[in-house]
Write a protein that holds these residues in place. Structure first.
Motif, PDB file in Angstrom:
ATOM      1  N   VAL A  54       0.866  -1.172   0.000  1.00 13.75           N
ATOM      2  CA  VAL A  54       0.000   0.000   0.000  1.00 13.75           C
ATOM      3  C   VAL A  54       0.903   1.221   0.000  1.00 13.75           C
ATOM      4  CG1 VAL A  54      -1.878   1.228   1.146  1.00 13.75           C
ATOM      5  CG2 VAL A  54      -1.729  -1.265   1.354  1.00 13.75           C
ATOM      6  N   GLU A  55       0.706   2.123  -0.946  1.00 15.34           N
ATOM      7  CA  GLU A  55       1.515   3.335  -0.981  1.00 15.34           C
ATOM      8  C   GLU A  55       0.619   4.539  -1.238  1.00 15.34           C
ATOM      9  OE1 GLU A  55       4.697   2.921  -3.827  1.00 15.34           O
ATOM     10  OE2 GLU A  55       5.690   1.348  -2.660  1.00 15.34           O
ATOM     11  N   VAL A  56       1.056   5.684  -0.722  1.00 15.35           N
ATOM     12  CA  VAL A  56       0.391   6.954  -1.012  1.00 15.35           C
ATOM     13  C   VAL A  56       1.274   7.687  -2.008  1.00 15.35           C
ATOM     14  CG1 VAL A  56      -0.452   9.123  -0.030  1.00 15.35           C
ATOM     15  CG2 VAL A  56      -0.593   7.009   1.314  1.00 15.35           C
ATOM     16  N   GLN A  57       0.683   8.169  -3.102  1.00 14.27           N
ATOM     17  CA  GLN A  57       1.446   8.825  -4.155  1.00 14.27           C
ATOM     18  C   GLN A  57       0.923  10.235  -4.378  1.00 14.27           C
ATOM     19  OE1 GLN A  57       2.740   8.027  -8.827  1.00 14.27           O
ATOM     20  NE2 GLN A  57       0.900   7.060  -8.068  1.00 14.27           N
ATOM     21  N   SER A  58       1.838  11.183  -4.578  1.00 18.92           N
ATOM     22  CA  SER A  58       1.454  12.540  -4.967  1.00 18.92           C
ATOM     23  C   SER A  58       1.316  12.582  -6.485  1.00 18.92           C
ATOM     24  CB  SER A  58       2.537  13.521  -4.503  1.00 18.92           C
ATOM     25  OG  SER A  58       2.313  14.793  -5.046  1.00 18.92           O
ATOM     26  N   VAL A  59       0.152  12.998  -6.967  1.00 19.49           N
ATOM     27  CA  VAL A  59      -0.101  12.989  -8.417  1.00 19.49           C
ATOM     28  C   VAL A  59      -0.655  14.326  -8.895  1.00 19.49           C
ATOM     29  CG1 VAL A  59      -0.598  10.501  -8.501  1.00 19.49           C
ATOM     30  CG2 VAL A  59      -2.473  12.132  -8.125  1.00 19.49           C
ATOM     31  N   GLY A  60      -0.592  14.540 -10.212  1.00 20.29           N
ATOM     32  CA  GLY A  60      -1.134  15.755 -10.816  1.00 20.29           C
ATOM     33  C   GLY A  60      -2.568  15.600 -11.278  1.00 20.29           C
ATOM     34  N   HIS A  61      -3.021  14.344 -11.449  1.00 20.28           N
ATOM     35  CA  HIS A  61      -4.404  14.119 -11.879  1.00 20.28           C
ATOM     36  C   HIS A  61      -5.315  14.040 -10.649  1.00 20.28           C
ATOM     37  CE1 HIS A  61      -3.996   9.941 -10.611  1.00 20.28           C
ATOM     38  NE2 HIS A  61      -2.920   9.800 -11.355  1.00 20.28           N
ATOM     39  N   PRO A  62      -6.633  13.984 -10.843  1.00 24.91           N
ATOM     40  CA  PRO A  62      -7.534  13.916  -9.679  1.00 24.91           C
ATOM     41  C   PRO A  62      -7.216  12.723  -8.778  1.00 24.91           C
ATOM     42  CG  PRO A  62      -8.786  14.435 -11.657  1.00 24.91           C
ATOM     43  CD  PRO A  62      -7.380  14.126 -12.123  1.00 24.91           C
ATOM     44  N   SER A  63      -7.468  12.884  -7.485  1.00 17.83           N
ATOM     45  CA  SER A  63      -7.219  11.818  -6.513  1.00 17.83           C
ATOM     46  C   SER A  63      -8.035  10.582  -6.842  1.00 17.83           C
ATOM     47  CB  SER A  63      -7.597  12.304  -5.106  1.00 17.83           C
ATOM     48  OG  SER A  63      -6.703  13.300  -4.663  1.00 17.83           O
ATOM     49  N   ARG A  64      -7.424   9.420  -6.661  1.00 17.73           N
ATOM     50  CA  ARG A  64      -8.155   8.175  -6.835  1.00 17.73           C
ATOM     51  C   ARG A  64      -7.382   7.067  -6.149  1.00 17.73           C
ATOM     52  NH1 ARG A  64      -7.056   8.963 -13.182  1.00 17.73           N
ATOM     53  NH2 ARG A  64      -5.073   7.893 -13.444  1.00 17.73           N
ATOM     54  N   VAL A  65      -7.803   5.832  -6.331  1.00 14.16           N
ATOM     55  CA  VAL A  65      -7.074   4.649  -5.862  1.00 14.16           C
ATOM     56  C   VAL A  65      -6.855   3.780  -7.089  1.00 14.16           C
ATOM     57  CG1 VAL A  65      -7.215   2.566  -4.431  1.00 14.16           C
ATOM     58  CG2 VAL A  65      -8.133   4.736  -3.575  1.00 14.16           C
ATOM     59  N   HIS A  66      -5.638   3.243  -7.273  1.00 13.65           N
ATOM     60  CA  HIS A  66      -5.456   2.333  -8.407  1.00 13.65           C
ATOM     61  C   HIS A  66      -4.750   1.058  -7.970  1.00 13.65           C
ATOM     62  CE1 HIS A  66      -1.298   4.078  -9.118  1.00 13.65           C
ATOM     63  NE2 HIS A  66      -1.055   2.815  -9.389  1.00 13.65           N
ATOM     64  N   LEU A  67      -5.007  -0.003  -8.729  1.00 13.35           N
ATOM     65  CA  LEU A  67      -4.409  -1.313  -8.458  1.00 13.35           C
ATOM     66  C   LEU A  67      -3.094  -1.462  -9.196  1.00 13.35           C
ATOM     67  CD1 LEU A  67      -7.495  -3.656  -8.957  1.00 13.35           C
ATOM     68  CD2 LEU A  67      -6.752  -2.445  -6.922  1.00 13.35           C
ATOM     69  N   ASP A  68      -2.187  -2.233  -8.614  1.00 15.89           N
ATOM     70  CA  ASP A  68      -0.967  -2.664  -9.302  1.00 15.89           C
ATOM     71  C   ASP A  68      -1.028  -4.179  -9.493  1.00 15.89           C
ATOM     72  OD1 ASP A  68       0.199  -0.179  -9.425  1.00 15.89           O
ATOM     73  OD2 ASP A  68       1.824  -0.629  -8.029  1.00 15.89           O
ATOM     74  N   ILE A  69      -0.737  -4.625 -10.710  1.00 17.72           N
ATOM     75  CA  ILE A  69      -0.530  -6.052 -10.976  1.00 17.72           C
ATOM     76  C   ILE A  69       0.963  -6.243 -11.162  1.00 17.72           C
ATOM     77  CG2 ILE A  69      -0.889  -7.903 -12.665  1.00 17.72           C
ATOM     78  CD1 ILE A  69      -3.646  -6.685 -13.249  1.00 17.72           C
ATOM     79  N   GLU A  70       1.565  -7.187 -10.422  1.00 11.62           N
ATOM     80  CA  GLU A  70       3.004  -7.412 -10.583  1.00 11.62           C
ATOM     81  C   GLU A  70       3.243  -8.713 -11.333  1.00 11.62           C
ATOM     82  OE1 GLU A  70       5.020  -7.571  -6.835  1.00 11.62           O
ATOM     83  OE2 GLU A  70       3.671  -9.072  -5.989  1.00 11.62           O
ATOM     84  N   THR A  71       4.342  -8.742 -12.087  1.00 10.41           N
ATOM     85  CA  THR A  71       4.604  -9.867 -12.981  1.00 10.41           C
ATOM     86  C   THR A  71       6.105 -10.031 -13.195  1.00 10.41           C
ATOM     87  OG1 THR A  71       4.216 -10.725 -15.223  1.00 10.41           O
ATOM     88  CG2 THR A  71       4.372  -8.331 -14.999  1.00 10.41           C
ATOM     89  N   ASP A  72       6.495 -11.243 -13.598  1.00  8.16           N
ATOM     90  CA  ASP A  72       7.912 -11.459 -13.938  1.00  8.16           C
ATOM     91  C   ASP A  72       8.167 -11.178 -15.421  1.00  8.16           C
ATOM     92  OD1 ASP A  72       6.544 -13.620 -14.932  1.00  8.16           O
ATOM     93  OD2 ASP A  72       7.737 -15.146 -13.908  1.00  8.16           O
ATOM     94  N   ASP A  73       7.133 -10.793 -16.184  1.00  3.68           N
ATOM     95  CA  ASP A  73       7.304 -10.497 -17.612  1.00  3.68           C
ATOM     96  C   ASP A  73       6.272  -9.447 -18.007  1.00  3.68           C
ATOM     97  OD1 ASP A  73       7.318 -10.445 -20.423  1.00  3.68           O
ATOM     98  OD2 ASP A  73       7.785 -12.582 -20.573  1.00  3.68           O
ATOM     99  N   VAL A  74       6.668  -8.178 -17.928  1.00  5.04           N
ATOM    100  CA  VAL A  74       5.715  -7.082 -18.129  1.00  5.04           C
ATOM    101  C   VAL A  74       5.084  -7.162 -19.521  1.00  5.04           C
ATOM    102  CG1 VAL A  74       5.461  -4.566 -18.336  1.00  5.04           C
ATOM    103  CG2 VAL A  74       6.777  -5.536 -16.441  1.00  5.04           C
TER     104      VAL A  74
END
Lengths: 126, 126
Positions: A56-76
Motif C-alpha cells: 500500500v503506498e500513497v502517491q502525490s499525483v497531478g491528476h484527480p485523486s483516486r485509488v489504483h491497483l498494481d498487478i506485478e509480474t515477472d514479464d511485463v
C-alpha cells in the motif's frame, strides 16, 4: 509461461502535501507511515500493512485523486499482451511499469515483481 | 475501545453488464469469480483472492468507475468519529455501512466487520 498477481494498491493524492496525505491514510488504515529513500520518496510514501498482505503506498499525483491497483509480474510485456487480450488498453509506458485502462474504465499499472512470485499466490499463465 | 482494519477494496464499474466486468477483473487479477446469492448478487460479484489477504469485489454502480477502499470495524459509529477527527467527512449513510470522503478527496466505506478482528491484523483504538 509467465506469472502475475495483484501486488496491492496506490492511493493517488492530488496534493502538494504528501506527508499530510500519508499521515491521514496511515492513521485511517492503522498503518505505520514509512518514507521511502531517494527520488522515489519525493512522490511515494509506503504504508506498512500489519498482515503483510499487500503493498500500500500513497502517491502525490497531478491528476484527480483516486485509488489504483498494481498487478506485478515477472514479464511485463507478456502480461500486458495477456491483459490486452482480455480487453484492456495500453495508456502510457512510464519508467519500468506501464499504465493500462480496463474495459470498465479504471486505470491500473503493470509492474515488474520485486520477488520471485513463487509462494503460490501468483497465477502462472501459459 | 474499538478495532478496525483495511478490509479490502471494491472495483466500482459503471456498467450494465456486471458479469462481463467481473470476468475481466477476475481474469486480470487471476482470481476466481464467485457470484453472490440473493439481492446482493445483483450489484456485487466476489473475486476469490488466492492468498486470502483481502476482500475484493466488483460492484455495478451509477457513478463513474473507480476503485474504493473498505475499512471494517466492530463499532461503525466510533470508527467514523475517529476518522472525522483525522479530517474525513461523512458523505452518505447507506444500509449497514457509511460512505466517507478523505481530505485528499477519495471516497471510501466504513463497514461492520463480519469476523471478530482478533487475529492481530486490526488496530485497537482507545
Amino acid at each position: 509461461m509467465h506469472k502475475s498477481r495483484l501486488a496491492g494498491f496506490i492511493i493517488d493524492c492530488n496534493t502538494p502535501d504528501l506527508p499530510a496525505a500519508a499521515r491521514f491514510w496511515g492513521g485511517a488504515l492503522g498503518m505505520a507511515v514509512r518514507p521511502l529513500p531517494g527520488a522515489e520518496g519525493e512522490r511515494y510514501v509506503a504504508l506498512d500493512e500489519p498482515a503483510g498482505r499487500l503493498h500500500v503506498e500513497v502517491q502525490s499525483v497531478g491528476h484527480p485523486s483516486r485509488v489504483h491497483l498494481d498487478i506485478e509480474t515477472d514479464d511485463v510485456e507478456a502480461e500486458v499482451r495477456r491483459l490486452e487480450a482480455l480487453g484492456a488498453k495500453r495508456i502510457d509506458p512510464v519508467h519500468a511499469w506501464l499504465v493500462m485502462e480496463a474495459p470498465t474504465g479504471q486505470r491500473f499499472c503493470v509492474v515488474r515483481a520485486r520477488s520471485a512470485l513463487d509462494d503460490g499466490t501468483a497465477t502462472a499463465w501459459p
